[in-house]
Design an enzyme around this catalytic site. Sequence first.
Site, PDB file in Angstrom:
ATOM      1  N   ASP A   1       0.837  -1.191   0.000  1.00 30.01           N
ATOM      2  CA  ASP A   1       0.000   0.000   0.000  1.00 30.01           C
ATOM      3  C   ASP A   1       0.883   1.255   0.000  1.00 30.01           C
ATOM      4  O   ASP A   1       1.940   1.278  -0.612  1.00 30.01           O
ATOM      5  CB  ASP A   1      -0.901  -0.051   1.241  1.00 30.01           C
TER       6      ASP A   1
ATOM      7  N   ASN B   1     -13.934   0.388  -6.725  1.00 28.89           N
ATOM      8  CA  ASN B   1     -15.001   1.298  -6.308  1.00 28.89           C
ATOM      9  C   ASN B   1     -15.680   2.009  -7.477  1.00 28.89           C
ATOM     10  O   ASN B   1     -16.073   3.157  -7.362  1.00 28.89           O
ATOM     11  CB  ASN B   1     -14.446   2.359  -5.353  1.00 28.89           C
TER      12      ASN B   1
ATOM     13  N   SER C   1     -11.255  -0.853  -0.328  1.00 34.91           N
ATOM     14  CA  SER C   1      -9.963  -0.862   0.365  1.00 34.91           C
ATOM     15  C   SER C   1     -10.127  -1.166   1.838  1.00 34.91           C
ATOM     16  O   SER C   1      -9.246  -1.745   2.470  1.00 34.91           O
ATOM     17  CB  SER C   1      -9.277   0.504   0.224  1.00 34.91           C
TER      18      SER C   1
ATOM     19  N   HIS D   1      -3.535   6.083   3.792  1.00 33.77           N
ATOM     20  CA  HIS D   1      -4.350   4.945   3.408  1.00 33.77           C
ATOM     21  C   HIS D   1      -3.833   3.628   3.986  1.00 33.77           C
ATOM     22  O   HIS D   1      -4.584   2.834   4.559  1.00 33.77           O
ATOM     23  CB  HIS D   1      -4.392   4.874   1.880  1.00 33.77           C
TER      24      HIS D   1
END
Length: 620
Positions: A198, A331, A399, A239
């Site tokens: 990530d 998404n 996520s 994130h």
Amino acid sequence: MKRAAPAIFAALLATSLGCAGADAEHGANQHGANQHGANQHGAHEHGVDDNRADGDAASNPRGVSFASPADDSDAWVVPGEYVVDFRDDVGANAVGTWLQTMGLTNVTPGPLADETKIFTVTLPRAVSGAGRLLAALRADPRVVTVEPNVRYRASSFEGGRLQPDDPMYARQWHMKRVGAEDAWAFGVGRGVTVAVVDTGIACENRGPFTKASDLWQTRCVPGANFVKKGAPASDDQGHGTHVAGTIAQSTNNGVGAVGLAFEARLMPVKVLSADGWGSTPGVAAGIRWAADHGADVINLSLGSPRSSKVLQEAIDHARNKGAVVVAAAGNNAGKVGYPGACEGVIGVSATDKKGELAWFSSRGKGVDIGAPGVDVLQQTICERGLNRCEQFSAFNGTSMASPHVAAAAALRVGAGITDPDAVERMLTSTADEVDSEQGHINFGHGRLRASDAVSRAHLDQILARLLAVLVVGLLAFRWARRKGAAVSRRHPAVWFGAAFSGVGLLCVAPWLASRHHLWLDVLSRPLGDWSLLLGGTSLHGLLPFAHAAVPLVLAALFFRSDRMKPLLAGISIGTAGYLAALLALGHVVTPFGSVLTFLWCGGNALFCTYLGSLMLQKGD
């Protein structure tokens, strides 16, 4: 929120970074998180969200770490913090001003400071400076009491289940939806390494970056940075830390929020830059590196609308290394992106509080399971990880759904199920099935139920091991009687040893109490599974405590003792039963390949059975 990029994976969707349109909450929380200082409503440093439920004042935004409270009262003291009680006739505003003139910048008025005149102060780390200030406070005639700040927790006990004291747990609807408390009874992820591929994780104090306060008790293993060579894998976006929190946020520490597999180790692998973008070579390299450096589970909360052979080859490499790969579906409210749709990946769609598909979630082919992905509350960083800035924010996106499944996989791996296919089958077969065509499109096999996955797996293991130990035991007694008088089948030491090495002395305890207690976790496991706690899956794959050498060495040491023979016979029988159950279940991956593993385990099981029969024979 999309932008064009020249490389295949440079088109990583920003939406797959937990930003589902206007619903995302990246950056500073809109409710006004105070950063690095006190305000008139109380000191909420490091960007902690002020829009909190009652009681969240104990969330400890200063980053103080707490050991698990013990009977020793010192374990309940907040390091460096003191409560100062002034006389009732002293003005609260004057008190605050006076304390700051003394050099005490971290001053927090109590909830009713205007009436009680009680303040909390943080003393400097230097011992001499702290002593001087304490002496000055105690000598002032306006001060009634100066004492260390102490934590408190609810004195509750419900069925032996862990009731976390993390103040924001009440707002984590998503943990309750997947059955976190019931899951913790069967495992907490000990011995498992989860790679978060990530933006990095706020995992260490290094340079300008600091470890997040609610990851303080979480163990992080060395990671890698594929955005800037040689740099630490620290989070400069937010994130990755949020994703990591869902997996292994420090839990039951009186701080912030909880994580689903909170005893798992986190491996930060930075493949996305501070603006949340990456490329095919970087992501593929991150997956390969994680698998080569011991990751048991790899979480990929990122995505692109285009497939990539390079990416697929990296995933195949990770699977061949024995890693479970979990990825966000995307998404875009349409087709599943990549790597979520890649072969060998558990693709995860997002559900809301009602259990319905989130409006933004990708769906269709490639989705294997659904998990909570709306209003998911965890700790993250702000100000790009600088200035000790952190906050607790609720993010939306697949996520956020993916790490719930990755954490559930870690719980299974931590219980000895290390084969990726077996882990996936266990997760999907126990999912909350939605019996409709639309349900299969939205959720694949159903909605995640981490509690059902771990309890089912534990029951399967116990039944298989008990049956195998019983069969092996009867066979050993039969062989022993053919050669003369044998120990009675009812001898308690035989079955105690068999339970210790083959099933677990307290194997039924998880239905009564939580295995977050280390001692209970150890005694709930058979001897063959202890290698998971000592060295993780890499050691466990070698089966160091589940082969003939263990009872053979014990027999060599104690064979002349007639009193020890029944116990040694039981350990031999239990080891044989454990190996037989391992072959029957096929849950463990070894580095030897399937054929050699079968021959090794089968041969050792037979030898241990024979050894047990020898020790069951009575001496002349």
